[in-house]
Write an enzyme that holds these catalytic residues in place. Structure first.
Site, short mmCIF file in Angstrom:
data_model
loop_
_atom_site.label_atom_id
_atom_site.label_comp_id
_atom_site.label_asym_id
_atom_site.label_seq_id
_atom_site.Cartn_x
_atom_site.Cartn_y
_atom_site.Cartn_z
N GLY A 36 0.84 -1.21 0.00
CA GLY A 36 0.00 0.00 0.00
C GLY A 36 0.87 1.25 0.00
O GLY A 36 0.71 2.15 -0.84
N HIS A 37 1.85 1.28 0.93
CA HIS A 37 2.76 2.44 0.97
C HIS A 37 3.55 2.54 -0.33
O HIS A 37 3.75 3.62 -0.88
CB HIS A 37 3.79 2.28 2.10
CG HIS A 37 3.22 2.21 3.47
ND1 HIS A 37 3.27 1.07 4.23
CD2 HIS A 37 2.62 3.15 4.24
CE1 HIS A 37 2.72 1.30 5.41
NE2 HIS A 37 2.31 2.55 5.44
N GLN A 61 -0.69 10.57 18.08
CA GLN A 61 -1.93 10.13 17.44
C GLN A 61 -2.42 8.79 18.00
O GLN A 61 -3.40 8.23 17.51
CB GLN A 61 -1.78 10.08 15.92
CG GLN A 61 -0.91 8.96 15.37
CD GLN A 61 -0.73 9.09 13.85
OE1 GLN A 61 -0.03 9.98 13.38
NE2 GLN A 61 -1.36 8.22 13.09
N GLN A 148 -6.42 5.72 0.28
CA GLN A 148 -7.86 5.83 0.54
C GLN A 148 -8.32 4.95 1.70
O GLN A 148 -9.38 5.14 2.27
CB GLN A 148 -8.64 5.46 -0.72
CG GLN A 148 -10.11 5.87 -0.61
CD GLN A 148 -11.03 5.09 -1.51
OE1 GLN A 148 -10.84 5.12 -2.72
NE2 GLN A 148 -12.01 4.39 -0.94
N LYS A 149 -7.49 3.97 2.07
CA LYS A 149 -7.89 3.10 3.18
C LYS A 149 -8.19 3.94 4.43
O LYS A 149 -9.09 3.66 5.18
CB LYS A 149 -6.80 2.08 3.49
CG LYS A 149 -7.36 0.91 4.23
CD LYS A 149 -6.32 0.18 5.01
CE LYS A 149 -6.54 0.49 6.45
NZ LYS A 149 -5.40 0.55 7.27
N SER A 185 -2.41 -3.32 5.57
CA SER A 185 -2.24 -2.45 6.72
C SER A 185 -1.09 -3.01 7.56
O SER A 185 -0.94 -4.23 7.67
CB SER A 185 -3.53 -2.45 7.56
OG SER A 185 -3.26 -2.02 8.87
N ARG A 187 -1.00 -3.08 10.57
CA ARG A 187 -1.61 -3.79 11.72
C ARG A 187 -2.04 -5.21 11.38
O ARG A 187 -2.31 -5.99 12.29
CB ARG A 187 -2.79 -2.98 12.27
CG ARG A 187 -2.33 -1.71 12.97
CD ARG A 187 -3.45 -1.05 13.77
NE ARG A 187 -2.94 -0.01 14.63
CZ ARG A 187 -2.91 1.30 14.30
NH1 ARG A 187 -3.36 1.70 13.13
NH2 ARG A 187 -2.44 2.18 15.16
#
Ligand code: PAF
Length: 280
Positions: A36-37, A61, A148-149, A185, A187
């Protein structure tokens, strides 16, 4: 690739680049880089003279009790991936440099920050808006790239950039998914095998909601179906939200609309995952 740790030095470098008329593509990240990155980095590479990627796990955050300490960190692996994509600068500051003693200035984007994830992650978007504002000031990007995630994050950053007169194009890139649809992700690394299997329900519930919206334009029915699917597996330990929202205001939508955001946040075991689809 040059690694820069000190904000002042990063700022001097990008000031010079700006004077020379170079365009700067910027991808802010918290590291543990996945496809994704990397899709953001590739796009930045294609569209700019110089590419800067930042890796900074931003403590402000993370709410109390969240995963700041255990958030995956893999600097060596990340460096190799970025080298391969011909990134020019990796900005890798430490916490003391960005939040020295006495630090007291925060950026809050009102309204949008209280919706969806904001209801469950106290102070999260204030932390995101603050760090992105600081990074924009240091890196002075021509274009900045986000996935967009994290749809709500993208909306908040766009609002912040517009409200604070940043001269930067915010570019939102499509969510990158595993073969079974799970959104990539950092995570996902927390999931054990059974949880990873259960996580496929997230995309399935989004796709079923999409079908209902496309065929019947019935947001309530779409929401009920999402919750039904997500509740079908006991490994889904909490559904924080799941439903159909207005993509600009993030208010829940109960009637026909031109555009819909289908979004959800659930916990699988202890791992909190989010995903969304935009429907026109
Ligand atoms: O999306 C992220 O990884 C983070 O929220 C960001 C934008 C890098 C700010 O810390």
């Amino acid at each position: 690739m040059e690694i820069v740790r000190v904000p002042r030095i990063m700022s001097l470098i990008t000031k010079e680049l700006q004077i020379k008329g170079k365009s700067i593509g910027f991808v802010p990240t918290m590291g543990a880089l996945h496809e994704g990155h990397l899709s953001l980095v590739r796009r930045a590479r294609n569209e700019n003279d110089v590419v800067v990627v930042s890796i900074f796990v931003n403590p402000i955050q993370f709410a109390e009790g969240e995963d700041y300490e255990k958030y995956p960190r893999d600097l060596e692996g990340d460096k190799q991936k970025l080298e391969k994509l011909e990134v020019n600068y990796l900005f890798y500051p430490d916490v003391q440099n960005l939040y020295p003693e006495g630090y007291s200035t925060y950026v809050t984007v009102e309204k949008l920050s209280d919706k969806l994830c904001g209801r469950f992650r106290s102070g999260h978007f204030r932390g995101v808006a603050t760090i992105v504002c600081k990074l924009f000031n240091i890196v002075r990007p021509t274009r900045a790239y986000f996935g967009q995630k994290d749809y709500q994050q993208t909306l908040i950053i766009k609002r912040m950039a517009e409200d604070l007169d940043f001269d930067v194009d915010i570019i939102i890139c499509p969510t990158v998914r595993e073969l079974d649809g799970l959104a990539m992700s950092s995570r996902n690394l927390y999931l054990n095998e059974k949880e990873r299997q259960a996580a496929t329900l997230l995309y399935r519930s989004l796709k079923e909601a999409e079908k209902i919206l496309r065929e019947e334009m019935a947001p309530d029915k779409a929401k009920r179906r999402m919750i039904e699917i997500l509740s079908s597996d006991p490994l889904v330990s909490e559904i924080q939200y799941a439903g159909v929202y207005d993509p600009l205001t993030l208010e829940e939508v109960n009637q026909k609309n031109n555009k819909y955001l289908i979004a959800l946040a659930v916990k699988i075991g202890d791992t909190r995952l989010i995903d969304n689809l935009l429907i026109e």
